[in-house]
Design an enzyme around this catalytic site. Structure first.
Site, short mmCIF file in Angstrom:
data_model
loop_
_atom_site.label_atom_id
_atom_site.label_comp_id
_atom_site.label_asym_id
_atom_site.label_seq_id
_atom_site.Cartn_x
_atom_site.Cartn_y
_atom_site.Cartn_z
N HIS A 279 0.83 -1.21 0.00
CA HIS A 279 0.00 0.00 0.00
C HIS A 279 0.87 1.27 0.00
O HIS A 279 0.56 2.24 -0.69
CB HIS A 279 -0.93 0.00 1.22
CG HIS A 279 -2.09 -0.92 1.10
ND1 HIS A 279 -1.96 -2.30 1.17
CD2 HIS A 279 -3.42 -0.68 0.90
CE1 HIS A 279 -3.14 -2.86 1.04
NE2 HIS A 279 -4.06 -1.91 0.86
N HIS A 322 0.79 -2.99 9.50
CA HIS A 322 2.19 -3.18 9.12
C HIS A 322 3.08 -2.67 10.23
O HIS A 322 2.70 -1.77 11.00
CB HIS A 322 2.51 -2.40 7.82
CG HIS A 322 2.18 -3.15 6.57
ND1 HIS A 322 2.95 -4.16 6.06
CD2 HIS A 322 1.12 -3.01 5.72
CE1 HIS A 322 2.41 -4.61 4.94
NE2 HIS A 322 1.28 -3.93 4.72
N ASP A 326 8.26 -1.85 7.77
CA ASP A 326 7.65 -2.18 6.48
C ASP A 326 7.35 -0.92 5.67
O ASP A 326 7.62 -0.87 4.46
CB ASP A 326 6.34 -2.95 6.68
CG ASP A 326 6.51 -4.22 7.49
OD1 ASP A 326 7.66 -4.67 7.63
OD2 ASP A 326 5.50 -4.73 8.00
#
Length: 393
Positions: A279, A322, A326
């Protein structure tokens, strides 16, 4: 003016000699008109490089500069003749031709995005290469979806491997609706980018670059997801391993992830695909493309793009979907690859480098016919209705 009733491109060397005398260049009449038989057409195409180089080799710099100024005035007064001869204004080469290095006529024009555009630059759309890049990124997305299924089956058991310590996640309470907001930020950014892409004159090049960069970053993500399996970042994630038994079940699940673009808004929920955040990659890549390929004066669009990018990243972390590492790694890798790619694409020396062709074969394939920075020029992509063409014509 010599030959006032005669079009300049029909001038003979005698007419050119008369013009040179009128302009005060009597010393060069014999060289240009008698020895090299310069006529009107060749006079229009004369460049500073021609004057400096053999066989002319003019030695007096002041004379060269003054003669070029006179030639520019002559071209301004005879634009119709330039069109008839298919000669670009100011002595620039036609599109698809290389400008002569070192020539004073190799000039740059400023555009709204602050970039300089060189006359004669090659900006071939090459739609077939864009189609290849689209196939490439779709195949990478499909492969990524399959790897996400594999890593889901390998996710560590939460009872044995609890969430890892994380400064941000341990300090900020989880917001349940935050991940949906992150995806909403991505959809808004995507809408802005699609509008820019639709109206951009060089949309084929832009789409090709987006597909090639997105595919490359997600291929790297496949490697990092597969080699190391991190424990889930939050207790709210109820992940059970070994959900998909045989290969056909895995392929069906991968197809569902691929068709839903890996978004929770489309009903896709996965575990184990943490390092690094897909994302964040999408948000950052769209942000950089929007800001790169819109004029610098579009401050509102640039500010909105960065706000959506940064808020999207915050919402990813606030949802505890996350780890902080990350998101950081995803942002860093995406920005570095974007900047490195565009540095190579905008610098001809790198394009001609053998090392670049060896280490970046896909870049060399996609960018071999794009000579320099892409100017931010816009046009209406659809043909005008017949009644509008009649009114304009």
């Amino acid at each position: 003016m010599a030959g006032p009733d005669l079009s300049i491109h029909r001038w003979t060397p005698k007419h050119v000699a008369r013009w040179l005398r009128e302009e005060g260049y009597c010393d060069y009449v014999d060289l240009l008109c008698n020895q090299h038989r310069l006529d009107g057409a060749s006079l229009l195409t004369l460049t500073e490089y021609d004057l400096r180089s053999p066989p002319l080799e003019l030695k007096v710099l002041g004379d060269i500069k003054r003669l070029m100024l006179s030639l520019r005035r002559l071209r301004q007064q005879n634009g119709h003749a330039l069109q008839e001869l298919a000669v670009a204004y100011e002595g620039h080469p036609q599109p698809g031709e290389e400008a002569v290095p070192g020539s004073a006529d190799e000039r740059y024009h400023q555009h709204a995005n602050g970039k300089s555009r060189q006359h004669g630059r090659r900006l071939d759309p090459e739609c077939w290469k864009t189609a290849v890049s689209a196939v490439y990124v779709m195949l990478v997305f499909g492969f990524t979806s399959f790897v996400m299924v594999i890593v889901h089956d390998r996710v560590p058991d939460m009872q044995t491997y609890p969430p890892l310590p994380d400064i941000f996640l341990d300090s900020v309470p989880r917001i349940p609706w935050a991940f949906s907001m992150a995806e909403a930020c991505g959809l808004v950014l995507c809408s802005i980018w699609l509008l820019v892409l639709l109206l951009h004159k060089h949309r084929s090049i832009l789409l090709r670059r987006l597909c090639s960069l997105m595919g490359t970053v997600f291929m790297l993500r496949c490697v990092t997801m597969f080699v190391t399996s991190l424990s889930v970042p939050g207790q709210h994630l109820q992940c059970s391993a070994k959900m998909y038994g045989d290969i056909w079940a895995k392929l069906q699940r991968a197809l569902a992830i691929w068709s839903g673009f890996g978004m929770t808004l489309t009903g896709v929920h996965t575990c184990g695909d943490y390092m690094f955040s897909g994302h964040t990659v999408v948000l950052t890549m769209l942000n950089f493309f929007v800001t790169e390929y819109t004029p610098r004066t579009w401050n509102f669009i640039h500010t909105l793009s960065w706000v959506l990018n940064l808020f999207g990243i915050f919402f990813i972390l606030a949802a505890h979907e996350h780890y902080s590492i990350d998101v950081f790694i995803a942002f860093y890798i995406t920005t570095r690859i974007f900047l490195y790619y565009h540095t190579l694409a905008n610098t001809r020396a790198y394009q001609q480098s053998r090392r670049a062709r060896v280490w970046f074969p896909m870049f060399s394939f996609f960018e071999c016919n794009v000579n320099g920075p892409v100017p931010n020029e816009y046009c209406w992509p659809f043909p005008k209705p017949a009644f509008m063409r009649t009114l304009i014509g």
